[in-house]
Design a protein around this motif. Sequence first.
Motif, PDB file in Angstrom:
ATOM      1  N   LEU A  19     -15.259 -21.179   8.085  1.00  0.00           N
ATOM      2  CA  LEU A  19     -15.232 -20.512   9.388  1.00  0.00           C
ATOM      3  C   LEU A  19     -14.952 -19.022   9.222  1.00  0.00           C
ATOM      4  N   GLN A  20     -14.044 -18.695   8.321  1.00  0.00           N
ATOM      5  CA  GLN A  20     -13.747 -17.282   8.057  1.00  0.00           C
ATOM      6  C   GLN A  20     -14.968 -16.577   7.480  1.00  0.00           C
ATOM      7  N   HIS A  21     -15.670 -17.256   6.579  1.00  0.00           N
ATOM      8  CA  HIS A  21     -16.880 -16.683   5.977  1.00  0.00           C
ATOM      9  C   HIS A  21     -17.928 -16.370   7.049  1.00  0.00           C
ATOM     10  N   LEU A  22     -18.024 -17.248   8.054  1.00  0.00           N
ATOM     11  CA  LEU A  22     -18.980 -17.050   9.144  1.00  0.00           C
ATOM     12  C   LEU A  22     -18.470 -16.077  10.200  1.00  0.00           C
ATOM     13  N   GLY A  23     -17.175 -15.770  10.172  1.00  0.00           N
ATOM     14  CA  GLY A  23     -16.591 -14.897  11.192  1.00  0.00           C
ATOM     15  C   GLY A  23     -16.400 -15.618  12.514  1.00  0.00           C
ATOM     16  N   ILE A  24     -16.165 -16.933  12.447  1.00  0.00           N
ATOM     17  CA  ILE A  24     -16.028 -17.767  13.643  1.00  0.00           C
ATOM     18  C   ILE A  24     -14.571 -17.849  14.061  1.00  0.00           C
ATOM     19  N   HIS A  25     -14.341 -17.749  15.363  1.00  0.00           N
ATOM     20  CA  HIS A  25     -13.010 -17.877  15.952  1.00  0.00           C
ATOM     21  C   HIS A  25     -13.059 -18.965  17.023  1.00  0.00           C
ATOM     22  N   PRO A  26     -11.894 -19.487  17.421  1.00  0.00           N
ATOM     23  CA  PRO A  26     -11.891 -20.519  18.468  1.00  0.00           C
ATOM     24  C   PRO A  26     -12.683 -20.068  19.690  1.00  0.00           C
ATOM     25  N   GLY A  27     -13.537 -20.947  20.181  1.00  0.00           N
ATOM     26  CA  GLY A  27     -14.372 -20.645  21.344  1.00  0.00           C
ATOM     27  C   GLY A  27     -15.738 -20.080  20.999  1.00  0.00           C
ATOM     28  N   ASP A  28     -15.925 -19.610  19.763  1.00  0.00           N
ATOM     29  CA  ASP A  28     -17.230 -19.093  19.344  1.00  0.00           C
ATOM     30  C   ASP A  28     -18.215 -20.246  19.180  1.00  0.00           C
ATOM     31  N   LYS A  29     -19.478 -19.912  19.111  1.00  0.00           N
ATOM     32  CA  LYS A  29     -20.525 -20.924  18.979  1.00  0.00           C
ATOM     33  C   LYS A  29     -21.254 -20.751  17.652  1.00  0.00           C
ATOM     34  N   LEU A  30     -21.786 -21.867  17.164  1.00  0.00           N
ATOM     35  CA  LEU A  30     -22.587 -21.875  15.950  1.00  0.00           C
ATOM     36  C   LEU A  30     -24.030 -22.197  16.296  1.00  0.00           C
ATOM     37  N   CYS A  31     -24.959 -21.606  15.564  1.00  0.00           N
ATOM     38  CA  CYS A  31     -26.372 -21.939  15.695  1.00  0.00           C
ATOM     39  C   CYS A  31     -26.746 -22.798  14.489  1.00  0.00           C
ATOM     40  N   ILE A  32     -27.421 -23.893  14.737  1.00  0.00           N
ATOM     41  CA  ILE A  32     -27.863 -24.794  13.687  1.00  0.00           C
ATOM     42  C   ILE A  32     -29.388 -24.788  13.683  1.00  0.00           C
ATOM     43  N   ASP A  33     -29.976 -24.425  12.562  1.00  0.00           N
ATOM     44  CA  ASP A  33     -31.430 -24.421  12.417  1.00  0.00           C
ATOM     45  C   ASP A  33     -31.833 -25.538  11.471  1.00  0.00           C
ATOM     46  N   LYS A  34     -32.808 -26.365  11.879  1.00  0.00           N
ATOM     47  CA  LYS A  34     -33.351 -27.407  11.011  1.00  0.00           C
ATOM     48  C   LYS A  34     -34.335 -26.750  10.048  1.00  0.00           C
ATOM     49  N   MET A  35     -34.140 -27.009   8.785  1.00  0.00           N
ATOM     50  CA  MET A  35     -34.987 -26.437   7.752  1.00  0.00           C
ATOM     51  C   MET A  35     -35.796 -27.561   7.096  1.00  0.00           C
TER      52      MET A  35
END
Length: 83
Positions: A19-35
Amino acid sequence: MNALTVTARGQITLKKDLLQHLGIHPGDKLCIDKMPGGEIRIRAERPSGSIADFCGSLKREGQPSLSIEEMNEIIGKGWAGEL
């Protein structure tokens, strides 16, 4: 490689270092791409747009603009339970 365990409900938990590597904090959203090949790409969702996109978004067609004083009066009535 970081292995994750899938729960019976189909959920995973990302470790704090990821999460730290992505810069994600509580409440943030992630994008998931199918490869291709059954892989996924996970990245932090970054807001797009600018303040200019917001300007004018509250405009009420056919009605005059409100002054700051009028807005404050309406807000005060709302807090007082008069609306």
